[in-house]
Scaffold this motif. Sequence first.
Motif, PDB file in Angstrom:
ATOM      1  N   THR A  29       0.824  -1.193   0.000  1.00  0.00           N
ATOM      2  CA  THR A  29       0.000   0.000   0.000  1.00  0.00           C
ATOM      3  C   THR A  29       0.863   1.250   0.000  1.00  0.00           C
ATOM      4  O   THR A  29       1.855   1.331   0.715  1.00  0.00           O
ATOM      5  N   ARG A  30       0.456   2.221  -0.784  1.00  0.00           N
ATOM      6  CA  ARG A  30       1.107   3.531  -0.771  1.00  0.00           C
ATOM      7  C   ARG A  30       0.351   4.402   0.226  1.00  0.00           C
ATOM      8  O   ARG A  30      -0.856   4.560   0.116  1.00  0.00           O
ATOM      9  N   HIS A  31       1.057   4.951   1.203  1.00  0.00           N
ATOM     10  CA  HIS A  31       0.441   5.788   2.231  1.00  0.00           C
ATOM     11  C   HIS A  31       0.694   7.259   1.940  1.00  0.00           C
ATOM     12  O   HIS A  31       1.717   7.623   1.371  1.00  0.00           O
TER      13      HIS A  31
ATOM     14  N   HIS B 155       1.252  10.890   3.736  1.00  0.00           N
ATOM     15  CA  HIS B 155       1.681  11.513   4.979  1.00  0.00           C
ATOM     16  C   HIS B 155       1.561  13.023   4.836  1.00  0.00           C
ATOM     17  O   HIS B 155       2.089  13.597   3.887  1.00  0.00           O
TER      18      HIS B 155
ATOM     19  N   PRO C 125      -5.219  11.825   4.666  1.00  0.00           N
ATOM     20  CA  PRO C 125      -3.913  11.186   4.901  1.00  0.00           C
ATOM     21  C   PRO C 125      -4.038   9.933   5.762  1.00  0.00           C
ATOM     22  O   PRO C 125      -4.968   9.797   6.552  1.00  0.00           O
ATOM     23  N   HIS C 126      -3.089   9.044   5.589  1.00  0.00           N
ATOM     24  CA  HIS C 126      -2.981   7.881   6.464  1.00  0.00           C
ATOM     25  C   HIS C 126      -2.279   8.278   7.769  1.00  0.00           C
ATOM     26  O   HIS C 126      -2.537   7.704   8.817  1.00  0.00           O
ATOM     27  N   PHE C 127      -1.356   9.246   7.663  1.00  0.00           N
ATOM     28  CA  PHE C 127      -0.582   9.709   8.813  1.00  0.00           C
ATOM     29  C   PHE C 127      -0.505  11.229   8.777  1.00  0.00           C
ATOM     30  O   PHE C 127      -0.375  11.823   7.712  1.00  0.00           O
TER      31      PHE C 127
ATOM     32  N   GLU D 180       8.494   6.254   9.966  1.00  0.00           N
ATOM     33  CA  GLU D 180       7.176   5.779   9.533  1.00  0.00           C
ATOM     34  C   GLU D 180       6.952   5.882   8.028  1.00  0.00           C
ATOM     35  O   GLU D 180       5.960   5.368   7.527  1.00  0.00           O
TER      36      GLU D 180
ATOM     37  N   ASP E 123       5.767   5.845  -0.428  1.00  0.00           N
ATOM     38  CA  ASP E 123       4.769   6.743   0.141  1.00  0.00           C
ATOM     39  C   ASP E 123       4.812   8.151  -0.478  1.00  0.00           C
ATOM     40  O   ASP E 123       5.802   8.546  -1.080  1.00  0.00           O
TER      41      ASP E 123
END
Length: 69
Positions: free
Chosen positions: A2-4, A6, A25-27, A39, A45
């Motif tokens: 998975t591409r996150h 941030h 965003p995931h983060f 992270e 990412d």
Amino acid sequence: MTRHVHFVWFRGDEFWSAVKVWGRPHFIHRGWDRRARREIDFDRDIIVFARGEHDQPFAERNFDDIRER
């Protein structure tokens, strides 16, 4: 894998502008610090900065986590 996504340095209304482009965003990183570096998968990412250049140095200190009410 998975591409996150941030988000870094986001504090206010610029958050919603970035969400329109990148999605939620995931983060969310309060600052560009060593924790963020650990992270992020730099090969995969997406990192979106609210301020500063993409090659800015990491902060010497770690930022605290975002606390929700």
